[in-house]
Design a protein around this motif. Structure first.
Motif, mmCIF file in Angstrom:
data_model
loop_
_atom_site.group_PDB
_atom_site.id
_atom_site.type_symbol
_atom_site.label_atom_id
_atom_site.label_comp_id
_atom_site.label_asym_id
_atom_site.label_seq_id
_atom_site.Cartn_x
_atom_site.Cartn_y
_atom_site.Cartn_z
ATOM 1 N N LEU A 131 0.770 -0.965 0.183
ATOM 2 C CA LEU A 131 -0.083 -0.119 -0.101
ATOM 3 C C LEU A 131 0.831 1.115 -0.068
ATOM 4 N N VAL A 132 0.647 2.311 -1.009
ATOM 5 C CA VAL A 132 1.141 3.400 -1.044
ATOM 6 C C VAL A 132 0.635 4.556 -0.446
ATOM 7 N N ALA A 133 0.890 5.337 0.661
ATOM 8 C CA ALA A 133 0.312 6.145 1.453
ATOM 9 C C ALA A 133 0.506 7.547 0.636
ATOM 10 N N ALA A 134 -0.176 8.368 0.600
ATOM 11 C CA ALA A 134 0.010 9.954 0.161
ATOM 12 C C ALA A 134 1.072 10.530 0.892
ATOM 13 N N PRO A 135 1.945 11.312 0.161
ATOM 14 C CA PRO A 135 3.121 11.962 1.005
ATOM 15 C C PRO A 135 2.574 13.069 1.843
ATOM 16 N N LYS A 136 2.977 13.337 2.895
ATOM 17 C CA LYS A 136 2.512 14.310 3.778
ATOM 18 C C LYS A 136 3.653 15.101 4.438
ATOM 19 N N ILE A 137 3.630 16.182 4.860
ATOM 20 C CA ILE A 137 4.632 16.785 5.893
ATOM 21 C C ILE A 137 4.327 16.806 7.264
ATOM 22 N N VAL A 138 5.252 16.173 7.935
ATOM 23 C CA VAL A 138 5.196 15.901 9.370
ATOM 24 C C VAL A 138 5.770 17.008 10.328
ATOM 25 N N ASN A 139 5.123 17.355 11.246
ATOM 26 C CA ASN A 139 5.548 18.423 12.192
ATOM 27 C C ASN A 139 6.281 19.672 11.494
ATOM 28 N N LYS A 140 5.891 20.140 10.338
ATOM 29 C CA LYS A 140 6.358 21.218 9.701
ATOM 30 C C LYS A 140 7.741 21.161 9.160
ATOM 31 N N VAL A 356 -9.374 19.061 23.168
ATOM 32 C CA VAL A 356 -8.114 19.260 24.004
ATOM 33 C C VAL A 356 -6.844 18.634 23.217
ATOM 34 N N PHE A 357 -6.080 19.483 22.884
ATOM 35 C CA PHE A 357 -4.799 18.790 22.230
ATOM 36 C C PHE A 357 -3.479 19.436 22.698
ATOM 37 N N TYR A 358 -2.490 18.546 22.438
ATOM 38 C CA TYR A 358 -1.150 18.825 22.960
ATOM 39 C C TYR A 358 -0.302 18.724 21.536
ATOM 40 N N GLN A 359 0.292 19.851 21.183
ATOM 41 C CA GLN A 359 1.375 19.689 19.905
ATOM 42 C C GLN A 359 2.684 19.890 20.373
ATOM 43 N N ALA A 360 3.612 18.935 20.430
ATOM 44 C CA ALA A 360 4.803 19.403 20.772
ATOM 45 C C ALA A 360 5.743 19.211 19.908
ATOM 46 N N TYR A 361 6.846 20.140 19.612
ATOM 47 C CA TYR A 361 7.853 20.135 18.698
ATOM 48 C C TYR A 361 9.217 19.766 19.475
ATOM 49 N N ASP A 362 10.418 20.591 19.066
ATOM 50 C CA ASP A 362 11.568 20.186 19.745
ATOM 51 C C ASP A 362 11.633 20.732 21.178
ATOM 52 N N THR A 363 11.660 22.078 21.116
ATOM 53 C CA THR A 363 12.003 22.785 22.445
ATOM 54 C C THR A 363 10.470 23.486 22.977
ATOM 55 N N VAL A 364 9.472 23.423 22.068
ATOM 56 C CA VAL A 364 8.449 24.153 22.420
ATOM 57 C C VAL A 364 6.918 23.367 21.957
ATOM 58 N N GLY A 365 6.087 23.816 22.589
ATOM 59 C CA GLY A 365 4.929 23.335 21.995
ATOM 60 C C GLY A 365 3.395 24.015 22.567
ATOM 61 N N LEU A 422 7.418 6.828 16.502
ATOM 62 C CA LEU A 422 8.569 6.966 15.905
ATOM 63 C C LEU A 422 8.937 8.171 15.250
ATOM 64 N N ILE A 423 8.177 8.250 14.202
ATOM 65 C CA ILE A 423 7.940 9.430 13.258
ATOM 66 C C ILE A 423 8.064 10.621 13.938
ATOM 67 N N ASP A 424 6.964 10.728 14.781
ATOM 68 C CA ASP A 424 6.616 11.934 15.602
ATOM 69 C C ASP A 424 7.776 12.504 16.307
ATOM 70 N N THR A 425 8.247 11.632 17.165
ATOM 71 C CA THR A 425 9.660 11.952 18.015
ATOM 72 C C THR A 425 10.951 12.146 17.323
ATOM 73 N N TYR A 426 11.043 11.283 16.116
ATOM 74 C CA TYR A 426 12.219 11.639 15.382
ATOM 75 C C TYR A 426 12.183 12.752 14.738
ATOM 76 N N THR A 427 11.103 13.240 14.277
ATOM 77 C CA THR A 427 11.062 14.650 13.321
ATOM 78 C C THR A 427 11.019 15.727 14.395
ATOM 79 N N THR A 428 11.097 15.558 15.866
ATOM 80 C CA THR A 428 11.162 16.626 16.664
ATOM 81 C C THR A 428 12.472 16.415 17.430
ATOM 82 N N GLY A 429 13.298 15.467 17.236
ATOM 83 C CA GLY A 429 14.485 15.246 18.113
ATOM 84 C C GLY A 429 15.013 14.069 18.002
#
Length: 478
Positions: A131-140, A356-365, A422-429
């Motif tokens: 299965l081939v998923a549509a490409p997307k941008i993760v965590n900007k 209610v959401f929590y969006q975390a990046y590398d040093t800020v969220g 794994l993808i979420d944490t890899y792309t933010t650190g």
């Protein structure tokens, strides 16, 4: 008609031979969907000799190739696997002059001028049950290209070839760029119309991180739609091309087998081994108010009538993932907010979508509330709930930690959830497995949660609206 025409082409032996040569991992090499494992034994090739790996290791494994590319795997032993190539590019690397170019790159990398579209490449993969998923941008910050299939089918050089070819030898023809223009225009229109809460998050980031990389829009502004052409895309690719910008994340693939398949690709051998990469600039939280006016309408009884919906996000500064301890504490605080306010606000203020959401990046969220047709009382209730979370009793803390652990362990038991983590944490650190996050949550104390809440309430809040209501609450009202 196009699909029928392509099927006729693919029936011709000469066409199949050309396409196999053009897209195969090497002359005469293709994907073998019948490569299977016996029990927990996977066959792989190393230095031209057959080697047998027995069993699986459910720990998180990481490696780096000599050229700088990073590989992360987590093998839960399941038969279905997912493989994602991550290419470092996204809105955080843009500015007002080239905003949206990473969205063009995301689509253009998967297209090929020689064969008119990505249709034939997908056909080759899908015939092998992939299965081939549509490409997307993760965590900007990363473009993600993902395939899904059985663990034995994915761990083949021919599958890796499709990624290496797209990333290392792209083609940005004028015709394909024209098609990408059309796709991006549709995406922006559909996001505003069909997924307003997703678009609301973009408005929130533009306000909360005003002037910072995270404040760059994820959508291509109208004034830049005609700016991007083939030359601009090649310049962008050249600036971001480098193996240190490439990561490979996989779930339910043996680490050694994946490494072997990656490094055996003839496309990799032909590539210029440029090791350099780009570093994402840091972002600064500012907060404040933002309002994007949009007059929406919908069809009703063959007529278009106005829809007076206004979508609101009310958010506070939160920790990123740089500190796993703070990230876990913020996760518990967010769980407490969900448990505390959702029943009250949903029942008290009529049926409305509320999140209610929590969006975390590398040093800020950001931790916040997203809702429709918000009232001053609703947002004030959320603000009060945030303050109360900082004074949790030991019993309440254990309750909310248990809820947070249930959520993360549900993810841990799912191979898709593991891959997403794994993808979420890899792309933010640094990449973290769900079990590592669960261990950090188990160690959270009331003092840790109070520290997070104090940081949230001491910084300016962010309040944004997307819609057409003139009566939306303001920060002064709160």
């Amino acid at each position: 008609f196009f699909r029928y025409s392509m099927q006729r082409v693919l029936r011709r032996a000469s066409a199949r031979a050309f396409l196999q040569k053009r897209f195969g991992g090497g002359p005469g090499e293709g994907i073998n969907p019948r490569q299977v494992a016996v029990s927990e034994t996977v066959f792989r090739t190393e230095a031209g000799h057959g080697v047998v790996e027995s069993g699986f290791d459910d720990g998180l494994k990481t490696s780096a190739l000599d050229n700088g590319a990073k590989i992360v795997t987590k093998d839960n032993g399941g038969s279905i696997a997912q493989l994602t190539f991550l290419y470092k590019d996204g809105p955080v690397f843009e500015n007002i002059f080239n905003a949206g170019i990473s969205s063009f790159m995301m689509h253009a990398l998967t297209k090929d001028s020689v064969t008119s579209s990505e249709y034939i490449t997908k056909t080759f993969l899908q015939k092998a049950g992939i299965l081939v998923a549509a490409p997307k941008i993760v965590n900007k910050s990363y473009i993600a290209l993902t395939v899904e299939g059985t663990r034995d089918t994915l761990a083949q050089t021919a599958v890796m070839d499709k990624f290496w070819q797209s990333l290392l030898f792209p083609r940005f023809s004028a015709d394909n760029v024209k098609e990408v223009h059309r796709l991006i225009g549709l995406e922006t229109t559909e996001a505003k119309r069909d997924t307003p809460f997703v678009y609301l998050m973009d408005v929130l980031h533009k306000t909360a991180f005003k002037g910072s990389p995270l404040g760059q829009t994820s959508y291509t502004p109208a004034y830049n739609m005609k700016y991007v052409d083939s030359a601009k895309l090649f310049d962008r690719w050249d600036a971001h091309y480098g193996f240190a910008n490439i990561g490979v994340v996989a779930t339910n693939l043996q680490h050694g087998a994946l490494l072997n398949a990656l490094t055996s690709s003839p496309w990799l051998a032909r590539a210029h081994q440029k090791a350099g990469g780009v570093s994402a600039p840091s972002s600064v939280y500012t907060g404040g108010e933002g309002y994007e006016v949009s007059h929406r309408s919908k069809e009703y009884d063959d007529q278009f009538v106005d829809v007076h919906n206004t979508y609101t996000a009310y958010a506070f500064k939160a920790p990123g993932k740089a500190s796993l301890k703070d990230y876990a504490a913020a996760t518990v605080a967010t769980t407490a907010l969900k448990n505390a306010i959702a029943p009250v606000l949903i029942n008290s203020f009529s049926p409305k979508k509320l999140d209610v959401f929590y969006q975390a990046y590398d040093t800020v969220g950001l931790v916040g509330l997203a809702t429709i047709q918000s009232t001053k009382e609703q947002l004030a209730g959320f603000k009060a709930a945030v303050a109360k979370v900082g004074t949790l009793s030991d019993g309440d803390l254990q309750l909310h930690k248990s809820a947070a652990l249930l959520n993360i362990m549900d993810v841990a038991d799912s191979w898709k959830g593991t891959q997403a983590t794994l993808i979420d944490t890899y792309t933010t650190g640094e990449p973290f497995a769900p079990s590592e996050i669960a261990a950090a949550i188990s160690s959270v104390t009331a003092a840790d949660v109070k520290k997070v809440v104090d940081g949230m309430t001491s910084a300016p809040a962010t309040l944004v609206h997307y819609g057409d209501s003139p009566c939306a609450p303001t920060l002064a009202d709160l």
